[in-house]
Design an enzyme around this catalytic site. Sequence first.
Site, PDB file in Angstrom:
ATOM      1  N   ASP A 134      -5.737  -3.546  -2.179  1.00 46.83           N
ATOM      2  CA  ASP A 134      -4.945  -3.278  -1.373  1.00 46.83           C
ATOM      3  C   ASP A 134      -4.200  -4.551  -0.724  1.00 46.83           C
ATOM      4  O   ASP A 134      -4.999  -5.393  -0.247  1.00 46.83           O
ATOM      5  CB  ASP A 134      -5.434  -2.193  -0.172  1.00 46.83           C
ATOM      6  N   SER A 152       0.831  -1.242   0.075  1.00 48.82           N
ATOM      7  CA  SER A 152       0.224  -0.051  -0.247  1.00 48.82           C
ATOM      8  C   SER A 152       0.780   1.167   0.037  1.00 48.82           C
ATOM      9  O   SER A 152       1.711   1.206  -1.150  1.00 48.82           O
ATOM     10  CB  SER A 152      -1.110  -0.036   1.324  1.00 48.82           C
TER      11      SER A 152
END
Length: 337
Positions: free
Chosen positions: A168, A54
Amino acid sequence: MITDNYKNRSKSIKKKPLIGLALGCGSARGWAHIGILNTLNEIGIFPDILCGCSSGAMIGGAYVTGHIKNLETWAKSLNWKELFSYADINIKRGGVIIGDKLYNMFEESVGEISIEDLPIRFATVATDLSTGKEVWFTKGSLLDAIRASVSLPGLLAPFKFNDSWLVDGGLVNPVPISLCKALGADIVIAVNLNGTILGKHCVNSENTANNEDNNSDLFSDNNLDNGNESNDNITNRFSKRLKSSIKTGMESMVSRVWHGFNKTPGVIDVLASSVNIMQDKITKNRLKQDPPDLILNPKTGHLGLMEFNRASEAIKEGISCVKKHETILKKLVYQKN
């Protein structure tokens, strides 16, 4: 011809251990990675392998391409108005924010580059939305690797890669220690941004006190389905209203969406707290299963999930964390050399 003496001498030469750095997820808290990377370099520690999840993927990508100073300057200059200028909103794409504007900016800065051409080994982790499996990006487009890893569900639109929709990496591997080890790291230093996040919200509540009455039309009864309107029209109208609200009453919109009404949690508030809980639990489990040699826990819990405008604070926490562990870090790295 290689002599026996040379063979014996070469066996006695100690191979330099490969240092792996696992940069964890944390959205806006990820700015702390900038302070950590800069300070590690200042004390003479340079990763041979860098893996990011991320925000760790984005900042790690800036580091391995030599653009981290530019990213730091840009991050410190951000305010809410600038943040929303990057918010290409379209709730039909699977996220409140598509993210194309942000990634176009990143591409202009970094350029198109393959992971294989980077000066150090680099990888990111994403999540396959259909199967829930980890997807490791160890080669191919750097921009694709970063784009897939940062697609926070509900906020950033998922990324289509080949035949899969990716989101993510924090959903499955918030601190990619296992990825560092898989790439050959002998020493793994992990950065966990999720150690003190439970109960934290996106925006400080005192910011909402004076913004109760503006832009109420965004959520008024006039915006509800009257029974005769198609879903596409409703979606398009809501998107237009949201964009208009951002332009004409940004602070109020932030207050409404983040914190809701009558002190009840707002949409993003609920989402952020849910993500915090999830990431905290997954991180603890993964760290037990696959512990690093050293874990750095910068104190970023006071920073909200989307408070990207507080980069200076996050970076300072990263610097402080490395300095606090400087002796341990040097002992760990240099004793194995």
